[in-house]
Enzyme design. Structure first.
Site, mmCIF file in Angstrom:
data_model
loop_
_atom_site.group_PDB
_atom_site.id
_atom_site.type_symbol
_atom_site.label_atom_id
_atom_site.label_comp_id
_atom_site.label_asym_id
_atom_site.label_seq_id
_atom_site.Cartn_x
_atom_site.Cartn_y
_atom_site.Cartn_z
ATOM 1 N N LYS A 116 -23.577 -7.179 -26.421
ATOM 2 C CA LYS A 116 -24.463 -7.403 -27.567
ATOM 3 C C LYS A 116 -25.035 -6.098 -28.110
ATOM 4 O O LYS A 116 -25.410 -6.024 -29.278
ATOM 5 C CB LYS A 116 -25.553 -8.396 -27.198
ATOM 6 C CG LYS A 116 -24.950 -9.784 -26.951
ATOM 7 C CD LYS A 116 -25.964 -10.865 -26.712
ATOM 8 C CE LYS A 116 -25.314 -12.241 -26.673
ATOM 9 N NZ LYS A 116 -24.464 -12.435 -25.471
HETATM 10 C C1 LIG Z 1 -23.492 -13.373 -25.305
HETATM 11 C C2 LIG Z 1 -22.524 -13.155 -24.203
HETATM 12 C C3 LIG Z 1 -21.280 -13.810 -24.160
HETATM 13 C C4 LIG Z 1 -20.871 -14.841 -25.186
HETATM 14 O O1 LIG Z 1 -20.683 -14.290 -26.452
HETATM 15 P P1 LIG Z 1 -20.572 -15.231 -27.738
HETATM 16 O O2 LIG Z 1 -20.552 -14.297 -28.875
HETATM 17 O O3 LIG Z 1 -21.812 -16.076 -27.716
HETATM 18 O O4 LIG Z 1 -19.357 -16.047 -27.627
HETATM 19 C C5 LIG Z 1 -20.417 -13.515 -23.128
HETATM 20 N N1 LIG Z 1 -20.759 -12.645 -22.166
HETATM 21 C C6 LIG Z 1 -21.939 -11.988 -22.160
HETATM 22 C C7 LIG Z 1 -22.247 -11.055 -21.059
HETATM 23 C C8 LIG Z 1 -22.866 -12.215 -23.193
HETATM 24 O O5 LIG Z 1 -24.055 -11.579 -23.181
#
Ligand SMILES: *Cc1c(COP(=O)(O)O)cnc(C)c1O
Length: 473
Positions: A116
């Site tokens: 993120k």
């Molecule tokens: C948010 C997240 C995901 C999922 O991502 P999406 O965009 O919601 O599909 C997977 N792994 C981690 C570590 C995350 O923080």
């Protein structure tokens, strides 16, 4: 480049949808058309990536989608977002081979050790830039189950025109996640803990947003994954990962998915003409997406049907970004999307596309594949990768690697690494008998202190907290 809503609104410019988030008709913004890259364009981009590095490359890709920020400013934004200091590597998102045919795309080198950061760091810079241009300020109100909140707080730490109120479920996050968020000591970052679940946090955010007067007065905005600026920043690393691995031919990606945000950027990259063969959507026990891609039925879960798992950032009841993909799937039919998502899903219904004319599309549903991974799979995959390669992966990446191995083909497969194991110590201990080592740059996270305020009395109390601590309103 203008943007339209999946439910029909628009067209609107990039900087307006940046601050707006959701479209006024409840839909999600998408570009009017996807920019198209020729083989020559792709070769040119590769030269920039190799010669000038990730920040310049990112500005070039973003400029394909953004025409209301001058290129020099865009490049200044990406240079501030993607530094060696924050990401620990000049490559920002390196890719390396895990085993024959299977590569790992490292997206979690950023300040909060989850993918993120890749989008949130740019979003923070965009906000700072655009609010400065407009001489405005903003209050970000959000809810997190762990990764989004800390990524947002670290991205907005230096954005002087933004104050953050981030709700988190008391006692549901890992020690590392708590340490990172609650360790921040700044009046502009307010951590609000809620006794309950992530859904309870989200309900509080919704309740405050339902008060238009309050929302207007404090200029309440959001940073959730439906913001187009986050999605477009993710398109950048699909292209850079492909360029690091592909030898003129195609590659495939496997992505651990929850809200369909990360993998949706892969879909956009493919719609731009990049040689992406298959996009494999890996889910945990919350298999809403896997069910859709195998049956054609999209069924949003109730909160009691949503499991608490050991890959918690994928514990979702519905996939917030799915509507964007659906818009393309229906041949960009805003009326159909408005019907399916604005009416059917909103009233607890199920989307069943099996009888729809667009159900069979070239490359069968755009070449999406899927697979499910369970707690036992995660543990086994973490242990196996560690035993073979001496490399520790986190539980979400383990879901991806498990499913990627089931979909290997002639082309290289890149599994996206979405977090570092240090965030999820308990399952690492279960898999290999000890907790992951703490990388030097995170030393001290666990005892950084607890700067939080508790909200246990509902939405009115939350409003009081915001009003009392607001720096702007
Ligand atoms: C948010 C997240 C995901 C999922 O991502 P999406 O965009 O919601 O599909 C997977 N792994 C981690 C570590 C995350 O923080």
């Amino acid at each position: 480049m203008k943007y339209i809503s999946t439910r029909g609104a628009g067209p609107t410019g990039f900087t307006d949808i940046l601050l707006e988030g959701l479209a006024p008709d409840g839909g999600l913004y998408v570009p009017e058309t996807y920019p198209q890259l020729t083989a020559d364009d792709v070769a040119g981009l590769k030269d920039i990536l190799v010669g000038d590095g990730y920040p310049r490359f990112a500005a070039e890709v973003l400029a394909l989608f953004i025409d209301d920020i001058p290129f020099t400013d865009l490049e200044a934004i990406t240079r501030r977002a993607y530094t060696r200091e924050k990401f620990g590597t000049d490559l920002i998102a390196p890719v390396d081979e895990l085993e024959p045919g299977l590569w790992l795309g490292h997206l979690s080198q950023g300040p909060t050790a989850a993918f993120k950061d890749m989008a949130m760091q740019v979003l923070g810079q965009f906000f700072d830039y655009e609010l400065g241009r407009r001489d405005q300020w903003m209050t970000i109100l959000g809810a997190t189950s762990g990764d989004t909140g800390s990524a947002a707080e670290y991205a907005l730490l230096d954005a002087n025109r933004v104050q953050v109120f981030m709700l988190s479920p008391l006692g549901r996050m890992t020690p590392f996640q708590r340490g990172q968020m609650y360790g921040i000591n700044s009046p502009r970052i307010v951590n609000v803990t809620v006794p309950g679940s992530f859904d309870d946090c989200q309900d509080l955010v919704k309740a405050v947003n339902a008060d238009p007067g309050f929302k207007e007065r404090y200029r309440i905005g959001a940073v959730n994954s439906i913001n187009w600026a986050r999605l477009v920043s993710q398109v950048v690393y699909y292209i850079s990962s492909l360029l690091q691995v592909a030898d003129g031919g195609e590659v495939s990606f496997t992505v651990p998915s929850g809200n369909f945000g990360n993998i949706c950027a892969g879909h956009v990259a493919r719609m731009m003409g990049l040689p992406v063969s298959r996009l494999v959507c890996a889910t945990n026990e919350n298999n809403v997406l896997a069910e859709f891609f195998t049956t054609g039925v999209y069924r949003v879960r109730t909160s009691t049907e949503t499991f608490v798992t050991s890959s918690p950032s994928m514990d979702i009841s519905k996939a917030s970004n799915f509507e964007r993909f659906f818009f393309d799937l229906t041949g960009r039919d805003a009326g159909e999307v408005r019907h399916l998502f604005g009416e059917v899903v909103n009233h607890g219904g199920v989307i069943d596309i099996r009888d729809r004319p667009y159900a069979t599309h070239p490359k069968d549903v755009y070449g999406f594949r899927t697979g499910v991974s369970t707690h036992a799979d995660r543990v086994a995959t973490i242990a196996d990768v560690y035993a073979r390669r001496g490399y520790l992966i986190d539980p979400h990446t383990a879901d991806g690697v498990k499913v990627a191995r089931e979909h290997l083909g002639p082309e290289p497969m890149i599994a996206m690494e979405t977090a570092l194991p240090v965030k999820f110590g308990a399952i690492t201990r279960e898999a290999i008998g000890r907790v992951p080592p703490m990388p030097a740059r995170f030393a001290g996270v666990l005892d950084a202190g607890a700067h939080t305020v508790v909200c246990d009395q509902g939405a009115e109390q939350l409003k009081t907290i915001i009003a009392a601590r607001s720096l702007f309103g």
